[in-house]
Design a protein around this motif. Structure first.
Motif, short mmCIF file in Angstrom:
data_model
loop_
_atom_site.label_atom_id
_atom_site.label_comp_id
_atom_site.label_asym_id
_atom_site.label_seq_id
_atom_site.Cartn_x
_atom_site.Cartn_y
_atom_site.Cartn_z
N MET A 160 0.83 -1.20 0.00
CA MET A 160 0.00 0.00 0.00
C MET A 160 0.87 1.25 0.00
O MET A 160 0.65 2.17 -0.77
CB MET A 160 -0.92 -0.02 1.22
CG MET A 160 -1.86 1.16 1.28
SD MET A 160 -3.10 1.10 -0.03
CE MET A 160 -4.00 2.61 0.29
N GLU A 161 1.88 1.29 0.89
CA GLU A 161 2.76 2.45 0.96
C GLU A 161 3.54 2.63 -0.33
O GLU A 161 3.78 3.76 -0.78
CB GLU A 161 3.71 2.29 2.15
CG GLU A 161 3.01 2.36 3.49
CD GLU A 161 3.97 2.16 4.65
OE1 GLU A 161 5.17 1.91 4.37
OE2 GLU A 161 3.53 2.23 5.80
N ASP A 218 -8.98 1.36 -6.99
CA ASP A 218 -9.73 1.30 -5.75
C ASP A 218 -8.78 1.22 -4.56
O ASP A 218 -7.69 0.65 -4.66
CB ASP A 218 -10.67 0.08 -5.74
CG ASP A 218 -11.88 0.27 -6.62
OD1 ASP A 218 -12.55 1.31 -6.48
OD2 ASP A 218 -12.16 -0.60 -7.46
N VAL A 219 -9.21 1.78 -3.44
CA VAL A 219 -8.42 1.76 -2.21
C VAL A 219 -8.42 0.35 -1.64
O VAL A 219 -9.47 -0.28 -1.52
CB VAL A 219 -8.99 2.76 -1.19
CG1 VAL A 219 -8.22 2.68 0.13
CG2 VAL A 219 -8.95 4.17 -1.75
N LEU A 220 -7.24 -0.16 -1.29
CA LEU A 220 -7.13 -1.55 -0.86
C LEU A 220 -7.93 -1.85 0.40
O LEU A 220 -8.46 -2.95 0.57
CB LEU A 220 -5.65 -1.90 -0.64
CG LEU A 220 -4.76 -1.84 -1.90
CD1 LEU A 220 -3.35 -2.29 -1.56
CD2 LEU A 220 -5.34 -2.69 -3.02
N GLU A 221 -8.05 -0.87 1.31
CA GLU A 221 -8.83 -1.10 2.52
C GLU A 221 -10.30 -1.36 2.19
O GLU A 221 -10.97 -2.14 2.87
CB GLU A 221 -8.73 0.10 3.47
CG GLU A 221 -7.40 0.21 4.19
CD GLU A 221 -6.38 1.01 3.38
OE1 GLU A 221 -6.60 1.21 2.17
OE2 GLU A 221 -5.35 1.42 3.96
N LEU A 248 -19.76 0.62 -0.63
CA LEU A 248 -18.42 0.05 -0.71
C LEU A 248 -17.36 1.05 -1.14
O LEU A 248 -16.18 0.87 -0.85
CB LEU A 248 -18.42 -1.14 -1.68
CG LEU A 248 -19.39 -2.28 -1.34
CD1 LEU A 248 -19.41 -3.31 -2.47
CD2 LEU A 248 -19.02 -2.93 -0.03
N GLY A 249 -17.76 2.06 -1.87
CA GLY A 249 -16.79 3.03 -2.38
C GLY A 249 -15.85 2.41 -3.39
O GLY A 249 -14.69 2.81 -3.50
N TYR A 286 -14.88 -8.70 -5.78
CA TYR A 286 -14.08 -7.67 -6.42
C TYR A 286 -13.44 -8.21 -7.70
O TYR A 286 -13.01 -9.36 -7.74
CB TYR A 286 -12.99 -7.16 -5.47
CG TYR A 286 -12.27 -5.96 -6.04
CD1 TYR A 286 -12.94 -4.74 -6.15
CD2 TYR A 286 -10.97 -6.03 -6.50
CE1 TYR A 286 -12.32 -3.64 -6.70
CE2 TYR A 286 -10.34 -4.93 -7.05
CZ TYR A 286 -11.02 -3.74 -7.15
OH TYR A 286 -10.41 -2.64 -7.71
N TRP A 287 -13.37 -7.36 -8.73
CA TRP A 287 -12.79 -7.71 -10.02
C TRP A 287 -13.35 -9.04 -10.52
O TRP A 287 -12.62 -10.03 -10.63
CB TRP A 287 -11.27 -7.75 -9.97
CG TRP A 287 -10.64 -7.50 -11.32
CD1 TRP A 287 -10.74 -8.27 -12.43
CD2 TRP A 287 -9.83 -6.38 -11.69
NE1 TRP A 287 -10.05 -7.72 -13.47
CE2 TRP A 287 -9.48 -6.54 -13.04
CE3 TRP A 287 -9.38 -5.26 -11.01
CZ2 TRP A 287 -8.69 -5.63 -13.73
CZ3 TRP A 287 -8.60 -4.35 -11.69
CH2 TRP A 287 -8.25 -4.54 -13.03
#
Length: 287
Positions: A1-2, A13-16, A231-232, A256-257
């Motif tokens: 992530m970093e 998409d944001v991993l969280e 879910l965003g 997801y995906w």
């Protein structure tokens, strides 16, 4: 992530947020709250469900596992089985990326088969932690909805046949990603004991039962909008079963995906949708 943030790479998409979809219990809890305008539309609901307590083997057994007795106890405590269909469905809490994540077990909870299952302490083959979920009768038609940005695609696929599910003679565990060939006599053999996956599924909608109800396209689109808000996420899919009798649209899974298999759209148009979704997601983050 970093590393992704440091590289300032375009991020769809944001991993969280993706992680929530990978945890079936967390996902169902989130959707049940229906906060921030994300409530499912009228006529659309979630399945009844509960947590299954894993059992620790006695040394000669299979170690930590989920068995039929624990599944039925959890189903009754959560109101998953009642006066109607006496079959429950057991799924791993982890929805993807782990061994056995796509395993599903159908467990009879009444009659002679249910009596046997209630005393069974052997592993179902579904890895813990697990949830138990109602088995929705839907006449063999599964509605897969694919979301790419603000675009929504709908595909009808073959699924579990009512008559076969009612006639299950013992707990059955199968891989939900493997499509079995249909058994042409499964619909007629309501009174017999179904013991294999080949007798459970309609391989496509042409093999569905006549009682299958159509899906309401407006409800599917409204559900997609509600899930986007909840879910965003930009890229995801969800499965809907139209319940026999009530016509309720039941959102039984979110992933997801997804594979986008069966989508009636050409490669060029699909690429345009992906490109638009990626640009839109990136611009939203920049803003």
């Amino acid at each position: 992530m970093e590393a992704i943030e440091a590289a300032r790479a375009p991020q769809l998409d944001v991993l969280e947020r993706v992680a929530v979809v990978l945890d079936r219990a967390a996902l169902l809890d989130l959707l049940a709250r229906g906060t921030n305008g994300s409530a499912l539309p009228k006529g659309v609901r979630l399945p009844r469900w509960g947590h299954v307590r894993a059992r620790v083997g006695d040394g000669a057994g299979s170690g930590v596992h989920v068995d039929a007795a624990a599944a039925i106890a959890a189903a009754e405590a959560a109101g998953v089985v009642g006066a109607g269909l006496q079959v429950c469905m057991v799924k791993p809490r982890v929805a993807a990326g782990a061994p056995g994540a796509h395993a599903i077990s159908l467990v009879p909870a009444s009659g002679p088969a249910g009596a046997t299952a209630r005393s069974s302490l052997s592993s179902l083959g579904v890895p813990p932690p697990a949830i138990v979920q109602e088995c929705v009768l839907h006449s063999g038609v599964l509605h897969k909805v694919y979301c790419i940005g603000d675009a929504t695609l709908h595909v009808r696929k073959g699924s579990l046949l009512n008559a076969a599910v009612r006639a299950i003679g013992k707990p059955l565990t199968f891989d939900s990603q493997i499509k079995a060939a249909p058994d042409s006599g499964a619909i007629e053999r309501v009174g017999s004991s179904i013991t294999s996956m080949t007798e459970l599924c309609a391989i496509d909608v042409s093999h569905a039962e006549p009682s299958a109800l159509p899906a309401d396209e407006a409800k599917l689109r409204a559900s997609a909008d509600a899930l986007r808000r909840a879910l965003g996420l930009t890229l995801f899919g969800f499965d809907v079963l139209v319940e026999d009798g009530t016509g309720d649209h039941v959102v039984v899974d979110v992933n997801y995906w997804p594979s986008f298999s069966g989508a009636d759209i050409g490669d060029e148009e699909m690429a345009k949708l992906f490109r638009r979704a990626l640009i839109g997601a990136h611009m939203n983050r920049v803003e």
